[in-house]
Design a protein around this motif. Sequence first.
Motif, short mmCIF file in Angstrom:
data_model
loop_
_atom_site.label_atom_id
_atom_site.label_comp_id
_atom_site.label_asym_id
_atom_site.label_seq_id
_atom_site.Cartn_x
_atom_site.Cartn_y
_atom_site.Cartn_z
N ALA A 136 0.82 -1.20 0.00
CA ALA A 136 0.00 0.00 0.00
C ALA A 136 0.86 1.25 0.00
N PHE A 137 1.91 1.29 0.81
CA PHE A 137 2.78 2.45 0.91
C PHE A 137 3.60 2.68 -0.37
N CYS A 138 3.85 1.63 -1.14
CA CYS A 138 4.75 1.73 -2.30
C CYS A 138 4.04 1.54 -3.64
N ASN A 139 2.70 1.50 -3.64
CA ASN A 139 1.92 1.42 -4.88
C ASN A 139 2.22 0.16 -5.69
N VAL A 140 2.40 -0.96 -4.99
CA VAL A 140 2.55 -2.24 -5.66
C VAL A 140 1.49 -3.18 -5.09
N VAL A 141 1.57 -4.46 -5.43
CA VAL A 141 0.57 -5.45 -5.01
C VAL A 141 1.22 -6.43 -4.05
N GLY A 142 0.60 -6.64 -2.91
CA GLY A 142 1.07 -7.62 -1.94
C GLY A 142 -0.06 -8.54 -1.53
N PHE A 143 0.17 -9.83 -1.56
CA PHE A 143 -0.89 -10.81 -1.33
C PHE A 143 -0.57 -11.69 -0.14
N ARG A 144 -1.47 -11.66 0.84
CA ARG A 144 -1.40 -12.58 1.98
C ARG A 144 -2.30 -13.77 1.66
N PRO A 145 -1.72 -14.94 1.36
CA PRO A 145 -2.55 -16.10 1.01
C PRO A 145 -3.17 -16.75 2.24
N THR A 146 -4.12 -17.62 1.99
CA THR A 146 -4.65 -18.48 3.04
C THR A 146 -3.50 -19.24 3.70
N PRO A 147 -3.47 -19.36 5.04
CA PRO A 147 -2.44 -20.16 5.67
C PRO A 147 -2.37 -21.57 5.08
N GLY A 148 -1.16 -22.01 4.74
CA GLY A 148 -0.96 -23.30 4.11
C GLY A 148 -0.89 -23.24 2.60
N ARG A 149 -1.32 -22.12 2.02
CA ARG A 149 -1.27 -22.01 0.57
C ARG A 149 0.18 -22.00 0.08
N VAL A 150 1.03 -21.24 0.76
CA VAL A 150 2.47 -21.23 0.49
C VAL A 150 3.14 -21.89 1.68
N PRO A 151 3.54 -23.13 1.57
CA PRO A 151 4.11 -23.83 2.73
C PRO A 151 5.45 -23.25 3.13
N SER A 152 5.71 -23.26 4.43
CA SER A 152 6.97 -22.74 4.97
C SER A 152 7.79 -23.89 5.54
N HIS A 153 9.06 -23.91 5.19
CA HIS A 153 9.98 -24.89 5.76
C HIS A 153 11.42 -24.38 5.59
N PRO A 154 12.22 -24.43 6.66
CA PRO A 154 11.91 -24.89 8.01
C PRO A 154 11.04 -23.89 8.77
N ALA A 155 10.33 -24.39 9.78
CA ALA A 155 9.45 -23.54 10.57
C ALA A 155 9.46 -24.03 12.01
N GLN A 156 9.64 -23.11 12.94
CA GLN A 156 9.65 -23.48 14.35
C GLN A 156 8.27 -23.94 14.80
N LEU A 157 7.22 -23.27 14.30
CA LEU A 157 5.84 -23.62 14.63
C LEU A 157 5.12 -23.96 13.33
N SER A 158 5.19 -25.20 12.93
CA SER A 158 4.70 -25.57 11.60
C SER A 158 3.18 -25.60 11.51
N ARG A 159 2.48 -25.49 12.64
CA ARG A 159 1.01 -25.52 12.62
C ARG A 159 0.39 -24.18 12.99
N GLN A 160 1.18 -23.13 13.10
CA GLN A 160 0.60 -21.82 13.39
C GLN A 160 0.00 -21.22 12.11
N THR A 161 -0.96 -20.30 12.28
CA THR A 161 -1.66 -19.74 11.12
C THR A 161 -1.59 -18.22 11.03
N LEU A 162 -0.91 -17.56 11.97
CA LEU A 162 -0.84 -16.10 11.90
C LEU A 162 0.13 -15.63 10.82
N ALA A 163 1.31 -16.23 10.76
CA ALA A 163 2.34 -15.78 9.83
C ALA A 163 2.32 -16.64 8.57
#
Length: 469
Positions: free
Chosen positions: A185-212
């Motif tokens: 928003a601040f830089c006039n580009v597009v940023g997308f927060r997907p549904t949790p799990g849509r982009v898997p994260s690894h490694p992850a300390q908390l692999s079942r969290q949904t906030l980040a």
Amino acid sequence: MSDPADLTAVELAGLIGRGELSARELMAACAERIGRTNGRVNAIVTLDLEGAGAAAAAADERFARRGPDGPLHGLPMAHKDTHLTGGMRTTFGSPLMADHVPDSDELVVARAAAAGAIRVGKTNVPEWAAGSHTVNPVFGATHNPYRHGRSAGGSSGGAAAALATGMVPLAEGSDMGGSLRNPAAFCNVVGFRPTPGRVPSHPAQLSRQTLAVQGPLGRTVADVALLLSVLAGPDPRAPLSLSEPGSAFAPPLDAGVDGLRVAWAPDLGGRVPVDAPVARVVADAVTVLEGLGARVEPDCPDLDLADPVFTTLRAWQFLLGFGPLVDRDPDRVKATIRANVDVGRALTVSDLGLAAQRQSALHEVVVEFFERYDVLVSPTVQVEPFDVGLEYPTSVAGVRQPDYLGWMRSCTLISATGCPAVSVPAGFTAAGSPVGLQIVGAPRADRKVLEVAAAFETATGHGRRRPAP
């Protein structure tokens, strides 16, 4: 041909795929732009142009033998300085990690590379990515490319600024409380927060969290969809990863919005104050959407549970992630992180149990709401980009904020719901500040959100306005 650094990622991928542009030519154009711009903006903080040039030359040789490596073949890309890059410094914006060089790539980086992206460097972040203003004691502040001396947002602020100025055509980031949407928003580009799990994260300390979550940024919605098509898809090491393949999100995004049911929530049901210049710009979105055939009604889901869910789970995650650092070297960890760790230490088992129950109830609320509406629209950020010397705004629309998260609640309330959300350029204030429109969809309705954003983008053209050289 126009300067390749000014073209979209989708355009560049087409040119490269047809043999009309080489990876070396594109890399040279981006290198020139970086050399001309990065010193002023401070977006890319670790840079390897020599390595990127060699990788581009190798990509051209492979293309001549067997065609493109993947959908991102030859596209220069910057990675957030909280995401591990093998052989390239990853500092997290912290003096404690200033010389840290990981052995291997984390999943989001590896997937981009496997699709043919060329690694250019690392983008600036707040210390440990805490907060939505990009400044840290290792590299300093990233400046807004449209208004020097103002914030680029955060925590993916370096990524958004690099995109806006044409240093790279694609970037990735992460989002707990708005860190993909706020800088977009601040830089006039597009940023997308997907549904949790849509982009898997690894490694992850908390692999079942949904906030980040991790996700894509681009100069257009189609560019974001292109990158999402590479980053999304299941991985057995990420237990919440969704089974749908990434290819389901590839452009084109041409569904349109005729007949769409839109809930308009300019202050998220009276829950967030919004500065008048931002509110005036975002209000125009209603006319645009109605002109495209959408049915717009003022409405908002009951988000009263979102604040306690977000603040409790965030504090718990900060305790687990940063508690040992604070114990070991408190003077070298910024005060806001220490404060969140203290909140985490005060939590009880009952507090965590109640947060989990509230999170479940909140999910039911949004599922029911999106049975009546296709999308919810609101301002992405409540304020204009503020002075780069401030840590965070202490008041919004004359309302004193209780802490450094207060001005971010237009994003944090949505994070707590687990719904996919995008920030798309909505216009500019009289002072010349970019403003973003936040479009939110039902859980797992990621493509619908992108389709609506693409229609809005096409109708308005706000994203085509680039910062002055």
